[in-house]
Design a protein around this motif. Sequence first.
Motif, mmCIF file in Angstrom:
data_model
loop_
_atom_site.group_PDB
_atom_site.id
_atom_site.type_symbol
_atom_site.label_atom_id
_atom_site.label_comp_id
_atom_site.label_asym_id
_atom_site.label_seq_id
_atom_site.Cartn_x
_atom_site.Cartn_y
_atom_site.Cartn_z
ATOM 1 N N SER A 211 -16.025 -23.118 10.545
ATOM 2 C CA SER A 211 -15.464 -21.590 10.845
ATOM 3 C C SER A 211 -15.608 -20.774 9.515
ATOM 4 N N GLN A 212 -15.276 -19.661 9.628
ATOM 5 C CA GLN A 212 -15.301 -18.237 8.470
ATOM 6 C C GLN A 212 -13.562 -18.275 8.143
ATOM 7 N N ARG A 213 -14.019 -18.044 6.999
ATOM 8 C CA ARG A 213 -12.315 -18.782 6.549
ATOM 9 C C ARG A 213 -11.545 -17.517 6.727
ATOM 10 N N PRO A 214 -10.128 -17.815 6.144
ATOM 11 C CA PRO A 214 -9.363 -16.350 6.490
ATOM 12 C C PRO A 214 -9.997 -15.222 5.809
ATOM 13 N N GLY A 215 -9.789 -13.411 6.850
ATOM 14 C CA GLY A 215 -9.791 -13.026 6.193
ATOM 15 C C GLY A 215 -8.661 -11.839 5.828
ATOM 16 N N VAL A 216 -7.645 -11.985 5.614
ATOM 17 C CA VAL A 216 -6.412 -11.098 5.709
ATOM 18 C C VAL A 216 -5.706 -11.442 4.596
ATOM 19 N N LEU A 217 -5.566 -9.706 3.773
ATOM 20 C CA LEU A 217 -4.424 -10.399 2.357
ATOM 21 C C LEU A 217 -3.150 -9.334 2.794
ATOM 22 N N ARG A 218 -2.228 -11.010 2.640
ATOM 23 C CA ARG A 218 -0.338 -10.787 2.767
ATOM 24 C C ARG A 218 -0.166 -10.170 1.687
ATOM 25 N N ASN A 219 0.517 -8.990 1.282
ATOM 26 C CA ASN A 219 1.692 -9.184 1.023
ATOM 27 C C ASN A 219 3.310 -9.237 1.517
ATOM 28 N N LEU A 220 3.454 -10.806 1.333
ATOM 29 C CA LEU A 220 4.417 -10.990 1.693
ATOM 30 C C LEU A 220 5.779 -10.273 0.793
ATOM 31 N N SER B 51 -12.192 -7.513 7.040
ATOM 32 C CA SER B 51 -13.771 -6.879 7.778
ATOM 33 C C SER B 51 -13.395 -5.760 7.467
ATOM 34 N N LYS B 52 -12.406 -4.570 7.429
ATOM 35 C CA LYS B 52 -12.479 -3.098 6.816
ATOM 36 C C LYS B 52 -13.285 -2.404 5.435
ATOM 37 N N LEU B 53 -12.499 -3.654 4.081
ATOM 38 C CA LEU B 53 -13.598 -3.652 2.869
ATOM 39 C C LEU B 53 -15.206 -3.685 3.132
ATOM 40 N N LEU C 253 -11.229 -9.713 -1.876
ATOM 41 C CA LEU C 253 -9.877 -8.875 -1.262
ATOM 42 C C LEU C 253 -9.789 -9.340 -2.991
ATOM 43 N N VAL C 254 -10.001 -9.658 -3.649
ATOM 44 C CA VAL C 254 -8.934 -8.987 -5.115
ATOM 45 C C VAL C 254 -8.854 -8.490 -5.729
ATOM 46 N N GLU C 255 -10.294 -7.439 -5.296
ATOM 47 C CA GLU C 255 -10.021 -5.957 -5.890
ATOM 48 C C GLU C 255 -8.824 -5.242 -5.463
ATOM 49 N N ALA C 256 -8.652 -5.263 -4.402
ATOM 50 C CA ALA C 256 -7.422 -4.804 -3.584
ATOM 51 C C ALA C 256 -5.618 -5.492 -4.181
ATOM 52 N N ILE C 257 -6.049 -6.335 -4.863
ATOM 53 C CA ILE C 257 -4.554 -7.109 -5.587
ATOM 54 C C ILE C 257 -4.929 -6.019 -6.960
ATOM 55 N N VAL C 258 -6.168 -5.746 -7.743
ATOM 56 C CA VAL C 258 -6.096 -5.436 -9.034
ATOM 57 C C VAL C 258 -5.759 -3.889 -8.812
ATOM 58 N N VAL C 259 -6.212 -2.764 -7.937
ATOM 59 C CA VAL C 259 -6.136 -1.571 -8.370
ATOM 60 C C VAL C 259 -4.695 -1.227 -7.608
ATOM 61 N N ARG C 260 -3.769 -2.570 -6.875
ATOM 62 C CA ARG C 260 -2.029 -2.252 -6.585
ATOM 63 C C ARG C 260 -0.930 -3.495 -7.088
ATOM 64 N N THR C 261 -1.549 -3.401 -8.083
ATOM 65 C CA THR C 261 -0.982 -4.527 -9.328
ATOM 66 C C THR C 261 -0.545 -3.819 -10.633
ATOM 67 N N GLY D 39 4.073 -6.047 13.841
ATOM 68 C CA GLY D 39 5.507 -5.512 12.226
ATOM 69 C C GLY D 39 5.404 -4.344 10.873
ATOM 70 N N TRP D 40 4.195 -5.534 10.669
ATOM 71 C CA TRP D 40 3.370 -5.688 9.365
ATOM 72 C C TRP D 40 3.253 -4.175 8.982
ATOM 73 N N THR D 41 2.527 -3.233 8.447
ATOM 74 C CA THR D 41 1.691 -3.066 7.891
ATOM 75 C C THR D 41 0.770 -2.665 7.674
ATOM 76 N N ASP D 42 -0.797 -2.101 8.121
ATOM 77 C CA ASP D 42 -2.274 -2.624 7.696
ATOM 78 C C ASP D 42 -2.146 -1.148 6.738
ATOM 79 N N VAL D 43 -2.573 -1.870 5.531
ATOM 80 C CA VAL D 43 -2.850 -0.643 4.670
ATOM 81 C C VAL D 43 -4.265 -0.553 3.627
ATOM 82 N N SER D 44 -5.152 -0.980 4.456
ATOM 83 C CA SER D 44 -6.401 -1.056 4.331
ATOM 84 C C SER D 44 -7.331 0.325 4.034
#
Length: 319
Positions: free
Chosen positions: A208-217, A226-228, A237-245, A276-281
């Motif tokens: 099936s479709q691969r996982p699609g949630v980037l988690r900041n542990l 899906s929102k991207l 999702l790698v661009e989400a890492i790039v612009v925040r690191t 309890g985790w925060t969606d920052v999409s």
Amino acid sequence: MGQYWKLINFDKWLMVFSRGVKTGQFICSLDGVPVLDFLVVPDLKDALSPKSELARTREYNVASRLVTLPQEIFDAIVTELPHIEDILSLALTCSYLWRVLLPNVKYSIEVIEAPWAGDRLIFVGDYARGFPPNCKDYENENMPEIEMDPREGITPEAVDANPLYYGINYSLSSGFCIEELMKGRAGDCPDIQLLLRLVTMLRSHPGSQRPGVLRNLTKQQYVLDSKLAESKYPYSLVEAIVVRTRWTWDTSDADGVDDWVGDCFDIRSIEHVPEGWTDVSDETINLIGDAMIHFTRDPDLEGFKLTSRQVEYARAWVK
């Protein structure tokens, strides 16, 4: 003119080879897409077998001397096994050992398929100095060995000043699948096909479709693929890492965005996002948009835009 950037894995001391050296170029070049495969943790079923099933398979395989060993001796043997391939080979010995070693097997599969999961990632600029606050491991001259190519013109002084940008010169290489890893140790043996069938049975959603949630542990935040995909910036999702690191001392070039620098990441399915985790999409999508707006206004980079084929390639990894 701005500064140049690299995406690095601090814990593995590796960089991602890139044709694009500015933030927008890196995003559009899609050179970071292979990182996704290194972060996706597979969804596997519960790795514990019922006691009744363990007893039945133990009785069936009682002819094996390994099965009759006292538990503490067997545990000591498993502890001394140096490689993941050895764990998997031992688990294939009989049905009883497969069930006993299922937690070890599950861990081995995750390590093979997601070798960067849980690692600290940084998008470092060539203006950066020293180490981020949560990456102090090498401050006391305990850095990995650095091989400098004199043809690149990198001096020891540059490495000392900005070790993350100039001191990491080994690039991310393609990963191993389970079949390749086992063949490297055992050759083309029938047990490999058995292992692949058993691993497929362990997967919660095979094919099936691969996982699609980037988690900041570290921050307990997440970004939904899906929102991207539904946004004006349908990158991966790698661009989400790039612009925040982004790590640099020149905050004007990175807009001061460094709240995820050196944090630990993985990619999982939505079922693995704790309550309890925060969606920052949404805010992450805005940051990607800001980076691209800044990029397209650079007169030196006119015409460097993402094509529909590049977008399709970037999204193909989740199919």
